[in-house]
Design a protein around this motif. Structure first.
Motif, PDB file in Angstrom:
ATOM      1  N   MET A 369      60.534  43.016  72.057  1.00 28.21           N
ATOM      2  CA  MET A 369      61.670  43.098  71.134  1.00 28.21           C
ATOM      3  C   MET A 369      61.902  44.567  70.767  1.00 28.21           C
ATOM      4  O   MET A 369      61.367  45.067  69.782  1.00 28.21           O
ATOM      5  N   LYS A 370      62.712  45.254  71.547  1.00 21.99           N
ATOM      6  CA  LYS A 370      62.804  46.711  71.428  1.00 21.99           C
ATOM      7  C   LYS A 370      63.268  47.173  70.053  1.00 21.99           C
ATOM      8  O   LYS A 370      62.731  48.148  69.506  1.00 21.99           O
ATOM      9  N   ALA A 371      64.282  46.520  69.492  1.00 23.00           N
ATOM     10  CA  ALA A 371      64.790  46.963  68.193  1.00 23.00           C
ATOM     11  C   ALA A 371      63.773  46.710  67.085  1.00 23.00           C
ATOM     12  O   ALA A 371      63.487  47.586  66.265  1.00 23.00           O
ATOM     13  N   GLN A 372      63.193  45.506  67.064  1.00 24.99           N
ATOM     14  CA  GLN A 372      62.208  45.183  66.042  1.00 24.99           C
ATOM     15  C   GLN A 372      60.993  46.105  66.117  1.00 24.99           C
ATOM     16  O   GLN A 372      60.407  46.460  65.093  1.00 24.99           O
ATOM     17  N   VAL A 373      60.619  46.492  67.327  1.00 26.60           N
ATOM     18  CA  VAL A 373      59.475  47.391  67.494  1.00 26.60           C
ATOM     19  C   VAL A 373      59.720  48.727  66.800  1.00 26.60           C
ATOM     20  O   VAL A 373      58.810  49.311  66.196  1.00 26.60           O
ATOM     21  N   GLN A 374      60.948  49.229  66.855  1.00 25.15           N
ATOM     22  CA  GLN A 374      61.271  50.487  66.179  1.00 25.15           C
ATOM     23  C   GLN A 374      61.105  50.350  64.663  1.00 25.15           C
ATOM     24  O   GLN A 374      60.561  51.235  63.997  1.00 25.15           O
ATOM     25  N   PHE A 375      61.575  49.236  64.116  1.00 28.80           N
ATOM     26  CA  PHE A 375      61.388  48.991  62.683  1.00 28.80           C
ATOM     27  C   PHE A 375      59.903  48.872  62.342  1.00 28.80           C
ATOM     28  O   PHE A 375      59.451  49.337  61.302  1.00 28.80           O
ATOM     29  N   ALA A 376      59.153  48.226  63.227  1.00 24.89           N
ATOM     30  CA  ALA A 376      57.729  47.989  62.965  1.00 24.89           C
ATOM     31  C   ALA A 376      56.913  49.269  62.955  1.00 24.89           C
ATOM     32  O   ALA A 376      55.803  49.289  62.407  1.00 24.89           O
ATOM     33  N   ARG A 377      57.418  50.341  63.547  1.00 25.21           N
ATOM     34  CA  ARG A 377      56.710  51.620  63.489  1.00 25.21           C
ATOM     35  C   ARG A 377      56.532  52.083  62.042  1.00 25.21           C
ATOM     36  O   ARG A 377      55.650  52.885  61.738  1.00 25.21           O
ATOM     37  N   GLN A 378      57.351  51.554  61.142  1.00 21.82           N
ATOM     38  CA  GLN A 378      57.303  51.948  59.738  1.00 21.82           C
ATOM     39  C   GLN A 378      56.340  51.090  58.910  1.00 21.82           C
ATOM     40  O   GLN A 378      56.142  51.359  57.720  1.00 21.82           O
ATOM     41  N   ALA A 379      55.759  50.061  59.517  1.00 17.95           N
ATOM     42  CA  ALA A 379      54.943  49.104  58.768  1.00 17.95           C
ATOM     43  C   ALA A 379      53.880  49.754  57.877  1.00 17.95           C
ATOM     44  O   ALA A 379      53.688  49.322  56.730  1.00 17.95           O
ATOM     45  N   PRO A 380      53.162  50.783  58.337  1.00 22.34           N
ATOM     46  CA  PRO A 380      52.104  51.357  57.491  1.00 22.34           C
ATOM     47  C   PRO A 380      52.599  51.987  56.198  1.00 22.34           C
ATOM     48  O   PRO A 380      51.812  52.171  55.261  1.00 22.34           O
ATOM     49  N   TYR A 381      53.891  52.319  56.130  1.00 25.02           N
ATOM     50  CA  TYR A 381      54.362  52.981  54.915  1.00 25.02           C
ATOM     51  C   TYR A 381      55.569  52.286  54.269  1.00 25.02           C
ATOM     52  O   TYR A 381      56.317  52.886  53.503  1.00 25.02           O
ATOM     53  N   ILE A 382      55.741  51.009  54.551  1.00 25.51           N
ATOM     54  CA  ILE A 382      56.766  50.230  53.848  1.00 25.51           C
ATOM     55  C   ILE A 382      56.338  50.059  52.394  1.00 25.51           C
ATOM     56  O   ILE A 382      55.177  49.791  52.094  1.00 25.51           O
ATOM     57  N   ARG A 383      57.294  50.207  51.481  1.00 22.75           N
ATOM     58  CA  ARG A 383      57.011  50.083  50.053  1.00 22.75           C
ATOM     59  C   ARG A 383      57.782  48.909  49.460  1.00 22.75           C
ATOM     60  O   ARG A 383      58.925  48.634  49.833  1.00 22.75           O
ATOM     61  N   PHE A 384      57.154  48.241  48.478  1.00 16.48           N
ATOM     62  CA  PHE A 384      57.755  47.110  47.793  1.00 16.48           C
ATOM     63  C   PHE A 384      57.861  47.397  46.296  1.00 16.48           C
ATOM     64  O   PHE A 384      57.190  48.295  45.780  1.00 16.48           O
ATOM     65  N   PRO A 385      58.673  46.614  45.567  1.00 22.89           N
ATOM     66  CA  PRO A 385      58.746  46.776  44.108  1.00 22.89           C
ATOM     67  C   PRO A 385      57.421  46.421  43.454  1.00 22.89           C
ATOM     68  O   PRO A 385      56.608  45.687  44.022  1.00 22.89           O
ATOM     69  N   PRO A 386      57.173  46.909  42.229  1.00 23.52           N
ATOM     70  CA  PRO A 386      55.944  46.570  41.509  1.00 23.52           C
ATOM     71  C   PRO A 386      55.843  45.064  41.257  1.00 23.52           C
ATOM     72  O   PRO A 386      56.848  44.400  41.002  1.00 23.52           O
ATOM     73  N   ALA A 387      54.625  44.542  41.325  1.00 22.42           N
ATOM     74  CA  ALA A 387      54.395  43.104  41.170  1.00 22.42           C
ATOM     75  C   ALA A 387      54.227  42.738  39.703  1.00 22.42           C
ATOM     76  O   ALA A 387      53.137  42.365  39.251  1.00 22.42           O
ATOM     77  N   VAL A 388      55.292  42.862  38.941  1.00 22.11           N
ATOM     78  CA  VAL A 388      55.267  42.469  37.535  1.00 22.11           C
ATOM     79  C   VAL A 388      56.460  41.568  37.247  1.00 22.11           C
ATOM     80  O   VAL A 388      57.510  41.673  37.890  1.00 22.11           O
ATOM     81  N   ALA A 389      56.276  40.679  36.298  1.00 24.49           N
ATOM     82  CA  ALA A 389      57.331  39.733  35.960  1.00 24.49           C
ATOM     83  C   ALA A 389      58.552  40.447  35.396  1.00 24.49           C
ATOM     84  O   ALA A 389      58.438  41.400  34.625  1.00 24.49           O
ATOM     85  N   GLY A 390      59.719  39.972  35.788  1.00 21.15           N
ATOM     86  CA  GLY A 390      60.974  40.520  35.278  1.00 21.15           C
ATOM     87  C   GLY A 390      61.389  41.837  35.882  1.00 21.15           C
ATOM     88  O   GLY A 390      62.329  42.481  35.400  1.00 21.15           O
ATOM     89  N   ILE A 391      60.738  42.269  36.965  1.00 21.38           N
ATOM     90  CA  ILE A 391      61.015  43.594  37.518  1.00 21.38           C
ATOM     91  C   ILE A 391      62.448  43.720  38.031  1.00 21.38           C
ATOM     92  O   ILE A 391      63.028  44.813  38.020  1.00 21.38           O
ATOM     93  N   ALA A 392      63.042  42.613  38.452  1.00 20.19           N
ATOM     94  CA  ALA A 392      64.408  42.678  38.978  1.00 20.19           C
ATOM     95  C   ALA A 392      65.393  43.189  37.934  1.00 20.19           C
ATOM     96  O   ALA A 392      66.338  43.908  38.261  1.00 20.19           O
ATOM     97  N   ASP A 393      65.167  42.828  36.673  1.00 16.55           N
ATOM     98  CA  ASP A 393      66.070  43.277  35.611  1.00 16.55           C
ATOM     99  C   ASP A 393      65.974  44.792  35.406  1.00 16.55           C
ATOM    100  O   ASP A 393      66.970  45.453  35.117  1.00 16.55           O
ATOM    101  N   ALA A 394      64.776  45.331  35.546  1.00 14.33           N
ATOM    102  CA  ALA A 394      64.606  46.779  35.415  1.00 14.33           C
ATOM    103  C   ALA A 394      65.195  47.510  36.617  1.00 14.33           C
ATOM    104  O   ALA A 394      65.806  48.577  36.477  1.00 14.33           O
ATOM    105  N   LEU A 395      65.040  46.924  37.805  1.00 13.68           N
ATOM    106  CA  LEU A 395      65.583  47.564  39.009  1.00 13.68           C
ATOM    107  C   LEU A 395      67.108  47.568  39.019  1.00 13.68           C
ATOM    108  O   LEU A 395      67.723  48.392  39.703  1.00 13.68           O
ATOM    109  N   ALA A 396      67.718  46.678  38.260  1.00 13.89           N
ATOM    110  CA  ALA A 396      69.179  46.688  38.154  1.00 13.89           C
ATOM    111  C   ALA A 396      69.674  47.998  37.545  1.00 13.89           C
ATOM    112  O   ALA A 396      70.808  48.428  37.807  1.00 13.89           O
ATOM    113  N   MET A 397      68.830  48.667  36.749  1.00 14.51           N
ATOM    114  CA  MET A 397      69.199  49.957  36.174  1.00 14.51           C
ATOM    115  C   MET A 397      69.250  51.052  37.262  1.00 14.51           C
ATOM    116  O   MET A 397      70.035  51.987  37.170  1.00 14.51           O
TER     117      MET A 397
END
Length: 436
Positions: A369-397
């Motif tokens: 899967m050539k396209a997906q493989v390019q995205f997967a090169r980033q796997a080691p440094y993909i970042r996610f939002p903090p795992a706390v309740a209600g974070i979506a409301d803060a990210l709306a800011m």
């Protein structure tokens, strides 16, 4: 698909505070019973499975469920697909009424709020029974993303990060090598300058969450910044790193590398029409671009504009909802279903995702899967939002700050300062509301 995801993201962020408020929490407190419902021996166990895969990935999940039902005559899955906004409206009511589905899929940033409101149940035992461990995964972020307050509530199914799509014909027209997309900030700006010299605004800057906010968060992390402090009691995205990130985005407009007032999805449409060279967008665009006749396109990791590699991403994870009358047979069937789906995730990745399991990432099927493989090169440094309740409301800011600055309604520093103050108040209120 991105347009639908844009509506879904906004709906989720503004809905969670209402649907999962104090009233729902009180109601949920009395809905859990200790009795265990037993299915008759030898009967077929029917599982209900809810998700929000209404885009192009809907056909892929339907096919997987059909294949599972054929392979396991003793377990049959009945699936309901809703737009994400409807999904999150229906889930709390289903739990309260004792009609909760057996298995669901949620994004990592939805898990903490639902866990805090007892919508979800911990599944540490299930993960242990499946033999899952952190070393099996391509990203520690995705493994940690299923945790809330030290308990596991989600089992990773996929990741879907941002990446850089590019129009090869446009690059060729500007005298650039279509097989060597820029990887560094200097290379990227040099390419934009060369495109501008040919009258081509190379990077249409979106002022919307899909994908302006995701670009800002990517750049914030690349410049060494963070969205919040480690305890998530204070927003820190108005730091020097945040100002540098948002200024870089705004300067694309000011310096003519992007038109002003780019509409939602206009950036990716411009790429398809040969009006744009680069588009930072989600992996979910792969199949949409594949369907455009005669479009020559490629994809590469997001260039390192700052001092370190980082990219925004999210993850779909399997979760179990609280049941009024738990059933050992249905729980065992749910375990079988989750395990079966995880083992066949290569088929799911074709919908526009990257693998979470190292064994899948290293498989010949995925490497094809050539396209997906390019995205997967980033796997080691993909970042996610903090795992706390209600974070979506803060990210709306954050959405608000990006929108105001990119549209020229406020300077990057002023937009971030105001938004960070509001986000700080939100997370402090959330700590009281959810007891994090």
């Amino acid at each position: 698909m991105a347009g639908a995801r844009f509506v879904s993201e906004l709906s989720r962020r503004h809905f969670m505070a209402w649907a999962l408020g104090a009233g729902a929490a009180v109601a949920l407190g009395g809905c859990v019973e200790s009795s265990t419902r037993r299915e008759p021996k030898g009967s077929t166990v029917t599982l209900t499975f809810w998700n929000g895969f209404t885009g192009g990935d809907g056909e892929y999940i339907k096919k997987l469920v059909e294949d599972f039902n054929k392979a396991t005559p003793g377990i049959q899955v009945k699936m309901n697909i809703y737009v994400w906004a409807d999904f999150f409206q229906k889930v709390p009511g289903a739990v309260i009424s004792g009609q909760a589905p057996d298995v669901c899929v949620m994004h990592v940033d939805d898990i903490p709020t639902n866990a805090a409101r007892s919508i979800l149940v911990p599944i540490d035992d299930l993960a242990q029974e499946l033999g899952l461990k952190a070393s099996d995964y391509t990203s520690q972020e995705v493994w940690q993303g299923g945790l809330y307050q030290g308990r596991r509530y989600g089992i990773p199914f996929d990741m879907h990060p941002l990446g850089m799509f590019y129009n090869k014909a446009v690059l060729r027209r500007a005298g650039l090598d279509p097989e060597k997309p820029p990887r560094t900030g200097d290379e990227y700006m040099a390419a934009l300058e060369q495109l501008k010299g040919k009258g081509i605004p190379g990077h249409w800057m979106s002022p919307f969450p899909f994908t302006g906010t995701f670009q800002f968060e990517t750049l914030l992390w690349q410049f060494g910044g963070e969205l919040f402090d480690p305890e998530v009691t204070r927003a820190t995205f108005d730091s020097d790193a945040g100002v540098r990130a948002l200024t870089w985005m705004v300067d694309l407009v000011k310096k003519g590398y992007s038109p002003a007032n780019v509409g939602q999805d206009a950036d990716v449409i411009a790429l398809q029409n040969g009006e744009n060279a680069f588009n930072w967008n989600g992996i979910w665009q792969i199949n949409a671009l594949d369907e455009v006749p005669q479009l020559e396109w490629g994809v590469a990791p997001i260039p390192r504009i700052g001092t370190q590699d980082a990219v925004w991403g999210n993850s779909h994870q399997f979760v179990l909802l609280r049941q009024r009358s738990p059933s050992k047979e249905r729980l065992a069937a749910a375990r079988t279903f989750i395990q079966w789906m995880s083992q066949r995730s290569v088929e799911w990745l074709a919908s526009g995702k990257i693998p979470v399991l190292k064994s899948v990432a290293e498989s010949p099927e995925f490497k094809a899967m050539k396209a997906q493989v390019q995205f997967a090169r980033q796997a080691p440094y993909i970042r996610f939002p903090p795992a706390v309740a209600g974070i979506a409301d803060a990210l709306a800011m954050v959405d608000k700050a990006v929108n105001q600055a990119v549209l020229g309604k406020a300077s990057p520093a002023d937009a971030l300062k105001s938004a960070a103050a509001q986000a700080t108040q939100v997370v402090r209120d959330n700590h009281e509301k959810y007891g994090d």
